[in-house]
Motif scaffolding. Structure first.
Motif, PDB file in Angstrom:
ATOM      1  N   LEU A  97     -24.470 -16.832 -11.442  1.00  0.00           N
ATOM      2  CA  LEU A  97     -24.196 -15.952 -10.638  1.00  0.00           C
ATOM      3  C   LEU A  97     -24.699 -14.399 -10.507  1.00  0.00           C
ATOM      4  O   LEU A  97     -24.402 -13.991 -11.233  1.00  0.00           O
ATOM      5  CB  LEU A  97     -22.488 -16.228 -10.564  1.00  0.00           C
ATOM      6  N   LYS A  98     -24.464 -13.682  -9.072  1.00  0.00           N
ATOM      7  CA  LYS A  98     -24.404 -12.929  -8.968  1.00  0.00           C
ATOM      8  C   LYS A  98     -23.625 -11.539  -9.111  1.00  0.00           C
ATOM      9  O   LYS A  98     -22.294 -11.721  -8.397  1.00  0.00           O
ATOM     10  CB  LYS A  98     -25.745 -12.409  -7.644  1.00  0.00           C
ATOM     11  N   LYS A  99     -24.297 -10.258 -10.062  1.00  0.00           N
ATOM     12  CA  LYS A  99     -22.858 -10.059 -10.353  1.00  0.00           C
ATOM     13  C   LYS A  99     -22.596  -9.267  -9.026  1.00  0.00           C
ATOM     14  O   LYS A  99     -23.323  -8.284  -8.127  1.00  0.00           O
ATOM     15  CB  LYS A  99     -23.510  -8.519 -11.580  1.00  0.00           C
ATOM     16  N   LEU A 100     -20.959  -8.785  -8.612  1.00  0.00           N
ATOM     17  CA  LEU A 100     -20.635  -8.450  -7.222  1.00  0.00           C
ATOM     18  C   LEU A 100     -21.093  -6.504  -8.324  1.00  0.00           C
ATOM     19  O   LEU A 100     -20.399  -5.933  -8.439  1.00  0.00           O
ATOM     20  CB  LEU A 100     -18.943  -8.467  -7.177  1.00  0.00           C
ATOM     21  N   GLU A 101     -22.111  -6.402  -7.005  1.00  0.00           N
ATOM     22  CA  GLU A 101     -22.029  -5.071  -6.765  1.00  0.00           C
ATOM     23  C   GLU A 101     -22.034  -3.792  -5.242  1.00  0.00           C
ATOM     24  O   GLU A 101     -22.432  -4.585  -3.839  1.00  0.00           O
ATOM     25  CB  GLU A 101     -23.602  -4.116  -7.709  1.00  0.00           C
ATOM     26  N   LEU A 102     -21.734  -2.921  -5.562  1.00  0.00           N
ATOM     27  CA  LEU A 102     -21.784  -2.081  -3.617  1.00  0.00           C
ATOM     28  C   LEU A 102     -23.288  -0.750  -3.978  1.00  0.00           C
ATOM     29  O   LEU A 102     -23.025  -0.646  -4.723  1.00  0.00           O
ATOM     30  CB  LEU A 102     -20.405  -1.623  -3.549  1.00  0.00           C
ATOM     31  N   ARG A 103     -23.954  -1.189  -3.075  1.00  0.00           N
ATOM     32  CA  ARG A 103     -24.096  -0.507  -2.973  1.00  0.00           C
ATOM     33  C   ARG A 103     -23.893   0.697  -2.263  1.00  0.00           C
ATOM     34  O   ARG A 103     -22.967   1.103  -2.253  1.00  0.00           O
ATOM     35  CB  ARG A 103     -25.095  -0.659  -1.236  1.00  0.00           C
ATOM     36  N   THR A 104     -24.584   2.128  -2.918  1.00  0.00           N
ATOM     37  CA  THR A 104     -24.233   3.941  -2.546  1.00  0.00           C
ATOM     38  C   THR A 104     -25.041   4.775  -1.581  1.00  0.00           C
ATOM     39  O   THR A 104     -26.056   4.172  -2.022  1.00  0.00           O
ATOM     40  CB  THR A 104     -24.289   4.401  -3.899  1.00  0.00           C
ATOM     41  N   VAL A 105     -25.427   4.834   0.252  1.00  0.00           N
ATOM     42  CA  VAL A 105     -25.708   5.218   0.103  1.00  0.00           C
ATOM     43  C   VAL A 105     -24.752   7.152   0.725  1.00  0.00           C
ATOM     44  O   VAL A 105     -24.076   7.382  -0.233  1.00  0.00           O
ATOM     45  CB  VAL A 105     -25.193   4.770   1.736  1.00  0.00           C
ATOM     46  N   PHE A 147     -28.421   2.928   8.607  1.00  0.00           N
ATOM     47  CA  PHE A 147     -27.590   2.209   9.433  1.00  0.00           C
ATOM     48  C   PHE A 147     -25.771   3.750   9.972  1.00  0.00           C
ATOM     49  O   PHE A 147     -26.189   4.514   9.089  1.00  0.00           O
ATOM     50  CB  PHE A 147     -27.120   1.118   8.323  1.00  0.00           C
ATOM     51  N   LYS A 148     -25.396   2.974  11.117  1.00  0.00           N
ATOM     52  CA  LYS A 148     -23.928   3.700  10.672  1.00  0.00           C
ATOM     53  C   LYS A 148     -23.081   3.147  10.542  1.00  0.00           C
ATOM     54  O   LYS A 148     -23.192   1.838   9.950  1.00  0.00           O
ATOM     55  CB  LYS A 148     -24.286   4.093  12.874  1.00  0.00           C
ATOM     56  N   TYR A 149     -22.379   3.684   9.409  1.00  0.00           N
ATOM     57  CA  TYR A 149     -21.003   3.500   9.204  1.00  0.00           C
ATOM     58  C   TYR A 149     -19.250   3.765   9.565  1.00  0.00           C
ATOM     59  O   TYR A 149     -19.577   5.138  10.226  1.00  0.00           O
ATOM     60  CB  TYR A 149     -20.738   3.803   7.681  1.00  0.00           C
ATOM     61  N   VAL A 150     -18.600   3.359   9.480  1.00  0.00           N
ATOM     62  CA  VAL A 150     -17.101   3.831   9.394  1.00  0.00           C
ATOM     63  C   VAL A 150     -16.868   4.367   8.434  1.00  0.00           C
ATOM     64  O   VAL A 150     -16.899   3.489   6.878  1.00  0.00           O
ATOM     65  CB  VAL A 150     -16.150   2.691  10.065  1.00  0.00           C
TER      66      VAL A 150
END
Length: 264
Positions: free
Chosen positions: A2-10, A35-38
């Motif tokens: 299973l792929k490890k849960l990670e968040l990208r950093t921008v 990309f646009k983000y809230v």
């Protein structure tokens, strides 16, 4: 494997506009991935605790198979926002240097209207179950915090969840609370399958999954001036809150079922 849960950093490159619908002054911004983000700021009213609630709430929803926008860590440079004319917003930006949280902007999405769109019973039950689990006070008729995007239902804004962390006392008592405010949930009338989705959701939210989600929290959000606990101890407190709440889910399910009967 299973792929490890990670968040990208921008890294935020452009502040576009304030989104004044909420009290915490989130913003529409653009990042270095184009990309646009809230963007949710750690310098806003409830500080990092709102970001913690947002992150954990979103990732639990995603683990349950519900649709939420991608969540990313968003770096705010020290020089960012100096050209902003609004002093309140400039103070907010200056107080949010470092790591913040952002959700992918769903361009063209419209606010969910329960009069226009009917949610199926299973989905409604799962969302009510989620919000009862994370004690999310903010999915009401007045403020649905759901969007319709590409004809699908998406969940947003979980920053008001886990409100026990604003006092940080009697955590076990909070974990076993029935959550009476579920009576105001916008989808409660359609939530006829709470008992059925309980087993399904608990099977998905294993202790391993809970720990994986909570361990996403960055260290810099976990140094609180008002308590003596270490970042690891704070993480463990969230983990134990969720595990106790899952173990005693019949308490919040009964409260939701009783509230639903009172409605109909």
């Amino acid at each position: 494997m299973l792929k490890k849960l990670e968040l990208r950093t921008v890294t935020v490159t452009r502040y576009i506009t304030a989104l004044r619908e909420g009290g915490s002054l989130p913003a529409l911004a653009e990042a270095d991935d184009d990309f646009k983000y809230v963007l949710k700021f750690k310098g806003a009213g409830h500080g990092v605790k709102a970001l913690i609630a947002e992150l954990i709430g979103c990732e639990i929803a995603r683990a349950l198979g519900l649709k939420v926008p991608e969540v990313v860590f968003a770096n705010l440079d020290e020089a960012f926002g100096r050209t902003e004319a609004d002093e309140e917003i400039q103070d907010l930006l200056q107080g949010s240097k470092g790591l913040n949280l952002a959700l992918h902007f769903l361009s063209g999405a419209i606010t969910f209207d329960p009069v226009v769109t009917t949610v199926d019973e299973r989905t409604a039950s799962k969302i009510v179950w989620l919000d009862a689990l994370i004690i999310n006070v903010d999915r009401t008729f007045r403020n649905t915090n759901m969007l319709i995007w590409h004809k699908e239902l998406w969940l947003i804004d979980h920053g008001a969840a886990f409100y026990f962390h604003h006092s940080w006392v009697n955590r076990e008592k909070h974990a076993k609370s029935p959550f009476t405010l579920i009576k105001d949930h916008v989808l409660l009338p359609q939530a006829t399958l709470l008992q059925e989705v309980d087993a399904e959701c608990k099977a998905l939210l294993t202790e391993e999954k809970i720990r994986e989600i909570v361990n996403l929290l960055p260290q810099e959000w976990l140094t609180w001036e008002d308590i003596d606990e270490t970042p690891e101890e704070i993480k463990e407190a969230y983990i134990q809150f969720l595990l106790i709440r899952l173990e005693h889910s019949e308490i919040f399910i009964k409260e939701a079922q009783d509230a639903r009967k009172a409605l109909i």
